[in-house]
Design a protein around this motif. Structure first.
Motif, PDB file in Angstrom:
ATOM      1  N   TYR A 103       5.884  -5.045   1.066  1.00 30.49           N
ATOM      2  CA  TYR A 103       6.678  -6.174   0.311  1.00 30.49           C
ATOM      3  C   TYR A 103       6.492  -7.232   0.574  1.00 30.49           C
ATOM      4  O   TYR A 103       5.693  -7.952   1.572  1.00 30.49           O
ATOM      5  N   ALA A 154       8.125  -5.032  -4.259  1.00 37.48           N
ATOM      6  CA  ALA A 154       7.852  -3.512  -3.561  1.00 37.48           C
ATOM      7  C   ALA A 154       6.583  -3.364  -3.745  1.00 37.48           C
ATOM      8  O   ALA A 154       6.159  -3.223  -5.066  1.00 37.48           O
ATOM      9  N   LYS A 161       4.624  -0.578  -3.328  1.00 33.86           N
ATOM     10  CA  LYS A 161       4.428   0.432  -3.758  1.00 33.86           C
ATOM     11  C   LYS A 161       4.238   0.691  -5.697  1.00 33.86           C
ATOM     12  O   LYS A 161       3.989   1.676  -5.775  1.00 33.86           O
ATOM     13  N   GLU A 162       4.846   0.287  -6.150  1.00 32.38           N
ATOM     14  CA  GLU A 162       6.059  -0.041  -7.744  1.00 32.38           C
ATOM     15  C   GLU A 162       3.972  -0.406  -8.593  1.00 32.38           C
ATOM     16  O   GLU A 162       3.607   0.360  -9.287  1.00 32.38           O
ATOM     17  N   TYR A 163       2.919  -1.005  -7.935  1.00 31.53           N
ATOM     18  CA  TYR A 163       2.016  -1.145  -8.153  1.00 31.53           C
ATOM     19  C   TYR A 163       0.557  -0.599  -8.369  1.00 31.53           C
ATOM     20  O   TYR A 163      -0.333  -0.923  -8.213  1.00 31.53           O
ATOM     21  N   GLU A 214      -3.380  -5.774 -11.390  1.00 35.63           N
ATOM     22  CA  GLU A 214      -1.913  -5.314 -10.695  1.00 35.63           C
ATOM     23  C   GLU A 214      -1.993  -6.593  -9.699  1.00 35.63           C
ATOM     24  O   GLU A 214      -0.600  -7.631  -9.738  1.00 35.63           O
ATOM     25  N   LYS A 222       0.986   3.095  -8.506  1.00 36.55           N
ATOM     26  CA  LYS A 222       0.739   4.303  -9.492  1.00 36.55           C
ATOM     27  C   LYS A 222       0.438   4.858 -10.348  1.00 36.55           C
ATOM     28  O   LYS A 222       0.157   5.616 -11.198  1.00 36.55           O
ATOM     29  N   ASN A 275       6.763   0.268   4.174  1.00 36.34           N
ATOM     30  CA  ASN A 275       6.993   0.101   2.952  1.00 36.34           C
ATOM     31  C   ASN A 275       6.170  -1.525   3.431  1.00 36.34           C
ATOM     32  O   ASN A 275       6.756  -1.989   3.932  1.00 36.34           O
ATOM     33  N   GLU A 335      -1.046  -0.998   0.800  1.00 39.90           N
ATOM     34  CA  GLU A 335      -0.060   0.082   0.661  1.00 39.90           C
ATOM     35  C   GLU A 335      -1.000   0.933  -0.164  1.00 39.90           C
ATOM     36  O   GLU A 335      -0.536   2.579   0.242  1.00 39.90           O
TER      37      GLU A 335
END
Length: 472
Positions: free
Chosen positions: A190, A249, A251-253, A284, A255, A188, A152
């Motif tokens: 996952y 997901a 992408k939440e990690y 993370e 940010k 994305n 990601e």
């Protein structure tokens, strides 16, 4: 990845299905996103390494590759593993290959975060995930989380560099041999947790183990154990519940500010460079690992053996009344039916009064037969005498499934904390309290059923008053 090998695997599984009595049930396949996916799976038998790529490929119609221990890449097996897309854990290009295939979406990946088969199912120690193995203990691996984060990271960095630093974007494209940027940015990343639960677990001599002993000289004890356990599962009949959990997901990690700075940095970042945000990435990865490990084991399909084994372990007394044991497990099953966050084996979804009466489905008899055979219990009249040492003494890791299956079964549901607490409370209650709770439940159920039937079949002017015939 060689599609011929996949077809060959499929044909082999179909042929095996003709001989096997195993019943495979897939749950939650709708949780698999149309995206770049790493499947993280619990590892109890070698069956998973063959079963999971085949079934995931059937569901997604996309290649599925996996990591395999470097020691397996020898001879014909090594050739076959290469053909079906397995990558050695010691391949120097391992991480680059995984990130590339996830960026392009050309393949999904299977990773076993426990790192090896956990034959004793002991994965909790002092409330934390800690994997037992023959050489000691270790925490679950964060490799799946780290690879997902790196994927990601490069996906978002490529998007950013495409806008702000075209030369760096071209470097990333060349690094991963990407033909086009659009398919990469549309996807994305996952992680999908997966749990496999086998029921029942009964290891014994079978045609496969007998043939192996006759045909192979000096066959290792470890190999015999695996053939006895897994051969019995396939030939004697076992339910295999494969459950896919909610996707995580990634992408939440990515940010946080530290990671975002590295994503936006215009200077050249090589694949093996140590990033300024490395420490934060590791934190993370640990968060993600804890999340997917919790999810994997929350997906356990709870069955009668789990309840009997856990209750047997937690009852503090050495002498156990058989009727009392059944009542305690019956109350445990009632607790489960009221909880929507547990996944139950089909046999636990219906009424459980058979545990109190004739045991017509042999749930109690089958369990007790194993416990008696392994010396965990002895019978003295109507009483059972528990050998407490079987739940506390160390045993050979590679023989756990043969020598102490009751402990292995109980270990499987240790991560389900509310269930453990409920069984512990029930195990410590006096017999008269247990009996009263069972009677109360049965009367309440009888009254509810009577009320429903009365309302359903009531005829004005013909039916007698409700109190007539009401259970009391």
């Amino acid at each position: 990845m060689n599609r011929f090998a996949y077809r060959t695997t499929g044909l082999a599984l179909k042929a095996l299905a003709g001989l096997s009595k195993a019943k495979i049930c897939l749950h939650g396949t709708e949780n698999i996103p149309d995206a770049s996916v790493i499947f993280v799976i619990n590892h109890f038998t070698r069956i998973e390494t063959l079963l999971m790529p085949y079934h995931i490929f059937k569901i997604t119609k996309a290649p599925v590759w996996s990591l395999a221990d470097y020691g397996l890449f020898k001879g014909a097996l090594g050739t076959f593993l290469d053909m079906v897309g397995a990558v050695s854990t010691k391949n120097p290009d391992r991480d680059l290959l995984i990130v590339k295939s996830l960026l392009t979406g050309e393949a999904s990946w299977i990773i076993f975060p426990e790192g090896r088969m956990v034959k004793n199912k002991k994965i909790i120690e002092k409330g934390r995930f800690m994997i037992s193995y023959a050489g000691g203990k270790h925490p679950p691996h964060t490799g799946a989380a780290t690879l997902a984060l790196r994927t990601e990271f490069y996906r978002q960095r490529l998007a950013k560099m495409n806008e702000d630093a075209p030369e760096e974007a071209k470097y990333i494209m060349d690094l991963f041999q990407l033909d086009s940027i659009e398919p990469v940015l549309e996807k994305n990343t996952y992680i999908v947790p997966v749990n496999l639960t086998y029921y029942p677990i009964r290891a014994k001599e079978n045609i496969l183990s007998n043939l192996a002993v006759k045909l192979v000289e000096d066959i290792p004890e470890r190999a015999i154990e695996e053939i006895m356990t897994e051969g019995s599962m396939l030939l004697s009949g076992v339910d295999v519940d494969i459950r896919f959990g909610d996707p995580i997901a990634i992408k939440e990690y990515v940010k946080c500010k530290a990671i975002k700075r590295d994503i936006s940095a215009k200077q050249r970042i090589k694949f093996d460079d140590k990033l300024p945000s490395l420490l934060r990435m590791r934190k993370e990865a640990l968060k993600i690992m804890q999340r997917y490990m919790s999810s994997i084991y929350s997906l356990t399909t709870v069955n009668h053996d789990h309840l009997f084994a856990s209750m047997l372990r937690m009852i503090p007394r050495k002498k156990i009344d058989q009727t009392d044991l059944k009542r305690r497990v019956f109350l445990s099953s009632i607790f489960l039916k009221d909880k929507t966050d547990y996944h139950l084996h089909e046999s636990l979804k219906g009424k459980q009064t058979h545990l109190l009466t004739d045991d017509r489905f042999n749930k109690y008899a089958d369990f007790i037969e194993v416990a008696l055979e392994k010396g965990i219990l002895k019978k003295k009249g109507e009483m059972l005498i528990k050998d407490r040492s079987k739940f506390s003494s160390p045993y050979d890791f590679h023989r756990a499934r043969i020598d102490n299956p009751i402990e292995v079964i109980a270990n499987a549901v240790e991560p389900l904390k509310p269930l453990q607490e409920k069984i512990r409370r029930l195990a410590r209650q006096p017999k008269f309290w247990i009996k009263r709770k069972v009677v109360g439940h049965l009367i309440k159920n009888a009254l509810n059923e009577y009320e429903q039937d009365y309302n359903r079949f009531y005829l004005e002017g013909e039916s007698k008053k409700k109190e007539v015939g009401m259970p009391c």
